[in-house]
Design a protein around this motif. Structure first.
Motif, PDB file in Angstrom:
ATOM      1  N   GLY A  39       0.805   1.184 -12.328  1.00 50.11           N
ATOM      2  CA  GLY A  39      -0.344   0.288 -12.291  1.00 50.11           C
ATOM      3  C   GLY A  39      -0.079  -1.048 -12.978  1.00 50.11           C
TER       4      GLY A  39
ATOM      5  N   ASN B 215       5.340   1.422  -5.637  1.00 54.08           N
ATOM      6  CA  ASN B 215       4.102   0.629  -5.576  1.00 54.08           C
ATOM      7  C   ASN B 215       3.902  -0.214  -6.829  1.00 54.08           C
ATOM      8  OD1 ASN B 215       1.613  -0.382  -4.756  1.00 54.08           O
ATOM      9  ND2 ASN B 215       0.456   1.420  -5.409  1.00 54.08           N
TER      10      ASN B 215
ATOM     11  N   LEU C  32       4.450   5.092  -2.229  1.00 53.65           N
ATOM     12  CA  LEU C  32       4.521   3.905  -1.381  1.00 53.65           C
ATOM     13  C   LEU C  32       3.187   3.162  -1.316  1.00 53.65           C
ATOM     14  CD1 LEU C  32       6.801   5.453   1.372  1.00 53.65           C
ATOM     15  CD2 LEU C  32       7.449   3.988  -0.558  1.00 53.65           C
ATOM     16  N   PRO C  33       3.263   1.858  -1.218  1.00 58.06           N
ATOM     17  CA  PRO C  33       2.056   1.020  -1.179  1.00 58.06           C
ATOM     18  C   PRO C  33       1.415   0.997   0.208  1.00 58.06           C
ATOM     19  CG  PRO C  33       4.011  -0.359  -1.037  1.00 58.06           C
ATOM     20  CD  PRO C  33       4.509   1.049  -1.170  1.00 58.06           C
ATOM     21  N   SER C  34       0.232   0.425   0.302  1.00 62.65           N
ATOM     22  CA  SER C  34      -0.391   0.202   1.617  1.00 62.65           C
ATOM     23  C   SER C  34      -0.352  -1.292   1.903  1.00 62.65           C
ATOM     24  CB  SER C  34      -1.826   0.706   1.620  1.00 62.65           C
ATOM     25  OG  SER C  34      -2.618  -0.127   0.802  1.00 62.65           O
TER      26      SER C  34
ATOM     27  N   ASP D 254      -2.124  -3.766  -0.384  1.00 64.41           N
ATOM     28  CA  ASP D 254      -1.763  -3.850  -1.805  1.00 64.41           C
ATOM     29  C   ASP D 254      -0.993  -5.143  -2.085  1.00 64.41           C
ATOM     30  OD1 ASP D 254      -2.905  -1.449  -2.624  1.00 64.41           O
ATOM     31  OD2 ASP D 254      -1.134  -0.274  -2.082  1.00 64.41           O
TER      32      ASP D 254
END
Ligand SMILES: *[C@@H]1O[C@H](CO)[C@@H](O)[C@H](O)[C@H]1NC(C)=O
Ligand SMILES: *[C@@H]1O[C@H](CO)[C@@H](O)[C@H](O)[C@H]1NC(C)=O
Ligand SMILES: *[C@@H]1O[C@H](CO)[C@@H](O)[C@H](O)[C@H]1NC(C)=O
Length: 723
Positions: free
Chosen positions: A157, A181, A273-275, A278
């Protein structure tokens, strides 16, 4: 990119040109006789036909005049199905091209430090061949690095920052972060301490990734870096970490890139993994005022630009080699490298100071980056191409004689061909001139360059033509901003016109809206003009922790499309290509109501021999403008010698009355030739002996003027000019 680096590549070009010059002089004499009949037969066959490159389109939001790329009626979002994030794109590209060369770095052989007569020290480097990681290896390396970050304790984060010059580890660390991410904060390596502290603190970066050269700088400000917990550095041959540095960092973990990679190899972590929505990168841009602003770039933005640009580079693929030497913290270079990645191109890293065989930092008799890589593609900012051109032309002039004549005839013939007929542009005559005159110039960049991507600022038409003719390269001019992840407009390679930036890229629309106050209207004839708005998939989320500024320049229309208000003024040509003609905030209303466009006047004055850099200043309290000028040292000293002017040193020469008069007269001539109005010619000027460099904070890394900083620094001088 410093000024020194620019002059470095400049002298490099000169050197190579001298070496090559003798050869073609003799060959040229033999060929000249043969040529004349060919010239006559080839001239002006055929006629250029106008090709439609952009198509007008209906869009939402503020009324205006909008254009899309002719290639696709729907905006492009991804290069292929399923590649919606950087992480997915990287993984899939690495699979697809697993055994191809991907990232190359040159083997370090030795370093020498020489001391000049005046005591200044010069580093001379000797590098070997490029050593390559394949796409497959790069994927494994980035994945291990990602796992290593987790093992190191990087807190999920929080972002990681990369603060380094461009190199293969930069790109690997960058891709590694996305496998977990982790948002990457990018910061120019040339940025000052305050800006660095500000950006790291604002984004609460916990892991700072840097090259070992930056460790000292970071140690010195460690007490102000409250959010940092981990430092990862890229190792450099010959640089060791001294105890001062490690003790200043004793509250943090300090590991090398290789150590983190190893850590991850031993304890693999599950990818997270990110979207596509993001934030992948928060890119700090050297704003022209105050602290740098962090632009929030999503995965979707990067993917869209890369997908679009790759369709515009003919035959791009695994046979191409790209020479990477501009800062990756600049959106233009990052977008270019991602574009290379999705096409399976190999990327060889170099630096502006080691670009050619006779670059400043290259040991005599050893190869520069371009000779070692022999690239087919490279990116450049206009200032670099300008210097190359000036260097080569100056050299030709100095040599004189037959070589100069041949060059001049060859150049004119090629120019006429390019501007006149398609047949002449690519026919037999071209081959001959290339062999006789231009081959030597080309060998400076390895001899294989086919396309130069140019962005960051407008390219002058002279330099564009020089690049076409002497470098034999098509110029793809891009227009885009950090706020649109570089993707806005891009010129097509078969478009040989000058001064334009092409149609919108296929992932964006471009819309002009009228700016009544400045007198630019979409109803203007012969072309619609107005402020440039960019809408579509490349438009970023806005500025980090700065909603007010974001809301000022980003707007969402009733169809949900995001538009970015660039503040640039443009006009659309009938074929759908955009030309940037002005900048909103650089237009000043003078005392008597005339509008003066500072950028336009500066561009005109730059063609004066004596001018290296110029900033025009105007305000509403005066009826005239003034200018700060960094004169060309060589031109001025030559003049002084000829005119018998006595002076102690260059600063002394700059402040002499005769010198100012001479430059001013020359400026007036230039202004007249460029058809500037009387109020556009600076009434008074000040000559400043020291060049403006990105390190001095007076120009951006792309060498654009930072007006506010210049105004602040030379406040006294400006006051005197008006006094
Ligand atoms: C990626 O990280 C961001 C911020 O840390 C978070 O908001 C987002 O939900 C994460 N994305 C996914 C797909 O988990
Ligand atoms: C860092 O940011 C916080 C607010 O987020 C601020 O209170 C603090 O003064 C900043 N520190 C530095 C060194 O700028
Ligand atoms: C490490 O952290 C402690 C406690 O926060 C602080 O007192 C000390 O000055 C820090 N050391 C360095 C080298 O910054």
């Amino acid at each position: 990119m410093g000024d020194s680096e620019g002059s470095g590549s400049n002298s490099a070009f000169l050197q190579s040109f001298i070496q090559g010059e003798k050869g073609y002089g003799a060959v040229g004499a033999i060929f000249l006789g043969l040529l004349i009949p060919v010239l006559l037969s080839m001239a002006f066959l055929g006629k250029k036909k106008i090709k439609q490159r952009g198509v007008q389109v209906e869009v939402g939001g503020e009324p205006g005049f909008a254009m899309r790329n002719r290639r696709s009626s729907e905006l492009m979002e991804v290069p292929w199905e399923g590649a919606t994030t950087m992480a997915a794109l990287f993984e899939q590209s690495c699979k697809k091209h697993a055994h191809e060369r991907f990232l190359g770095s040159r083997k370090f052989i030795s370093k020498e430090v020489t001391t000049a007569k005046d005591g200044r020290k010069f580093e001379k480097l000797h590098f070997g061949e490029y050593e390559w990681k394949t796409y497959g290896e790069a994927f494994v390396c980035a994945s291990n690095f990602a796992s290593g970050l987790v093992k190191l304790g990087h807190s999920a984060g929080t972002p990681a920052a990369i603060f380094s010059e461009s190199r293969s580890e930069w790109f690997l660390a960058f891709q590694g972060c996305f496998r977990q991410n982790i948002t990457v904060v990018t910061i120019y390596a040339s940025l000052g301490e305050d800006a660095l502290i500000h950006s790291l603190n604002e984004t609460q970066v916990s892991t700072l990734i840097c090259d070992s050269k930056q460790l000292k700088k970071i140690a010195a400000i460690s007490s102000s870096l409250e959010s940092i917990k981990h430092i990862v550095y890229f190792e450099d041959e010959g640089i060791t970490i001294d105890s001062d540095v490690s003790s200043a960092m004793s509250n943090w973990t300090l590991s090398s890139f290789a150590e983190v990679e190893k850590l991850g190899k031993e304890s693999p972590a599950h990818p997270k993994l990110p979207s596509k929505s993001d934030v992948s990168v928060i890119m700090y841009t050297s704003g022209s005022t105050g602290f740098p602003k962090g632009v929030m770039i999503t995965h979707g933005n990067i993917v869209a630009t890369a997908a679009a640009v790759t369709t515009l580079i003919p035959k791009i693929g695994r046979n191409d080699a790209y020479l990477a030497y501009l800062p990756l913290a600049h959106v233009f270079e990052l977008a270019a490298e991602v574009t290379m990645m999705i096409s399976g191109v190999s990327i060889g890293y170099g630096s502006a100071l080691t670009l050619t065989d006779s670059s400043n930092k290259i040991k005599k008799g050893t190869l520069g980056d371009a000779s070692a890589l022999k690239p087919t593609l490279m990116a450049a900012v206009p200032a670099i191409l300008d210097r190359v051109r000036d260097g080569v032309l100056k050299k030709v002039d100095e040599n004189g004689g037959l070589a100069k004549k041949l060059f001049s005839v060859g150049y004119k013939r090629r120019m006429a061909a390019i501007e006149g007929s398609w047949f002449g542009a690519w026919g037999l005559e071209k081959l001959l001139w290339d062999a006789i005159v231009f081959k030597q110039v080309r060998s400076i960049l390895g001899g294989r360059i086919r396309i130069i991507l140019c962005g960051g600022a407008p390219l002058s038409s002279d330099t564009q033509r020089f690049t076409n003719i002497c470098m034999g390269a098509a110029v793809g001019q891009g227009y885009g901003l950090t706020e649109t992840f570089a993707g806005a407009a891009f010129s097509e390679m078969d478009d040989l016109s000058v001064g334009r930036v092409g149609p919108p890229v296929p992932c964006s629309y471009i819309k002009l809206i009228s700016w009544d106050e400045g007198g630019y209207l979409i109803t203007d004839k012969p072309m619609p003009r107005g402020e440039v708005l960019i809408g579509g998939f490349s438009v970023t989320l806005g500025y980090f922790k700065n909603e007010e500024k974001t809301n000022e320049v980003y707007k969402v229309d009733e169809k949900g499309m995001r538009w970015f208000y660039t503040g640039d003024i443009g006009q659309f040509h009938p074929d759908g290509c955009l030309e940037i003609i002005d900048r909103k905030k650089d237009i000043v209303k003078l005392q008597h109501g005339e509008y003066i466009s500072l950028g336009k006047v500066e561009a005109a004055l730059l063609s004066c021999n004596y001018v290296e850099s110029v900033m025009v200043h105007a305000d509403p309290f005066h009826s005239y403008c003034v200018a700060l000028i960094v004169p060309s040292r060589q031109a001025l000293e030559n003049w002084a010698q000829g005119a018998g002017i006595e002076y102690s040193d260059f600063p002394d020469l700059c402040q002499k009355k005769e010198t100012v008069t001479e430059v001013q007269q020359s400026l007036s001539k230039t202004a007249k030739a460029s058809r500037l109005d009387k109020f556009e010619v600076p009434a008074k000027i000040k000559l400043l002996p020291d060049p403006w460099t990105p390190e001095s904070g007076l120009v951006t890394a792309a060498l654009k003027l930072k007006r506010e900083q210049l105004k602040a620094k030379f406040k006294e001088d400006l006051l005197k000019l008006y006094g």
